[in-house]
Write an enzyme that holds these catalytic residues in place. Structure first.
Site: not given
Length: 279
Positions: A204, A259
């Site tokens: 991610s 992230h």
């Protein structure tokens, strides 16, 4: 518009966008007719950029002739992005080998071995990482990318990685893609580790890095295709990840720092690396 201006490429681009139109010549001038009047302002703005900015015109012409655009949509085949495809295949293989992070092999992919070091404090995490790197286990700053804990996790990351990464590989080259992958991996995994410890994994952070790179890179030299709403959604989702909402919804705790670190790393790469001129 003067009839000497060739609008063929712009017309083809409009057609690929699904904008119904026709161009006629009246009194030595070209007239652009639109079926939907709501398209007038955005089409006029696009036309002004097409005429005034050579790099925009070049991007439109390249896209119209590109083998990876079908009816104006990004549709590459594996031969157009073998490097990013290899990353996805390797990630899926590691999911199978680690049994979704549930067998002992998983510990070798974490940024440090949590069974060996005390990582309950920031100082402990720093010393653990320094000792791990000093022992030669440099791969550990990258391998958390390939540790996933559900099929939903790996499938979503793979889809986004293919959509964004294939464009970066095609337009900016494999060398640029490799640099972006390494920088986003190190920054996203490092930030996540120092904030919460070693028990995390997934691609991610790299996906967020590629999204940040494509978004800012598109501002500097138009070449990528992705809906602007994707960036808005990703940023909102990242912000929500710092709240208890995802856990309340039963989605678990996300690697929010990964992230954020990946997104910032992607922005930095787009800002600092020179725009690559594709031959």
């Amino acid at each position: 518009m003067d009839s000497s201006v060739n609008l063929a490429e712009f017309s083809r681009w409009l057609k690929d966008q699904g904008v119904s139109h026709r161009i006629t010549e009246e009194g030595g001038q070209q007239v652009l007719w639109l079926e939907n009047p709501d398209h007038a302002q955005p089409v006029l703005a696009a036309l002004e950029r097409f005429l005034a900015e050579p790099e925009v015109r070049k991007a439109v012409e390249e896209r119209n002739r590109s083998p990876v655009f079908v009816a104006g949509r990004w549709q590459p085949s594996p031969r157009h992005a073998p490097m990013i495809l290899g990353v996805i295949i390797f990630a899926v293989v590691m999911v199978l080998l680690t049994d979704m992070g549930s067998n002992p092999l998983s510990a070798s992919l974490l940024i440090i071995d949590p069974r060996v070091y005390d990582w309950t404090s920031f100082d402990g995490r720093l010393q653990a990482l320094l000792q791990t790197l000093a022992s030669g286990q440099i791969w550990r700053v990258i391998t958390p990318d390939f540790l996933h804990f559900s099929w939903t996790h790996i499938v979503f990351n793979s889809v986004m990685l293919w959509f964004l990464g294939s464009q970066i590989e095609w337009f900016d080259g494999r060398g640029r893609l490799a640099i972006l992958f390494l920088v986003t991996s190190v920054l996203s995994n490092g930030l996540q580790f120092f904030v919460s410890g070693p028990l995390f994994g997934g691609l991610s952070g790299v996906v967020y890095g590629m999204l940040g790179y494509c978004w800012l890179g598109q501002q500097r030299a138009p070449r990528f295709q992705f809906p602007p709403a994707l960036v808005t959604f990703a940023v909102i989702w990242m912000v929500l990840g710092f709240t208890p909402l995802t856990e309340m919804l039963g989605l678990g705790r996300m690697a929010n720092e990964a992230h954020l670190g990946g997104f910032v790393a992607g922005l930095l790469c787009a800002l600092l690396l020179p725009v690559r001129k594709r031959q």
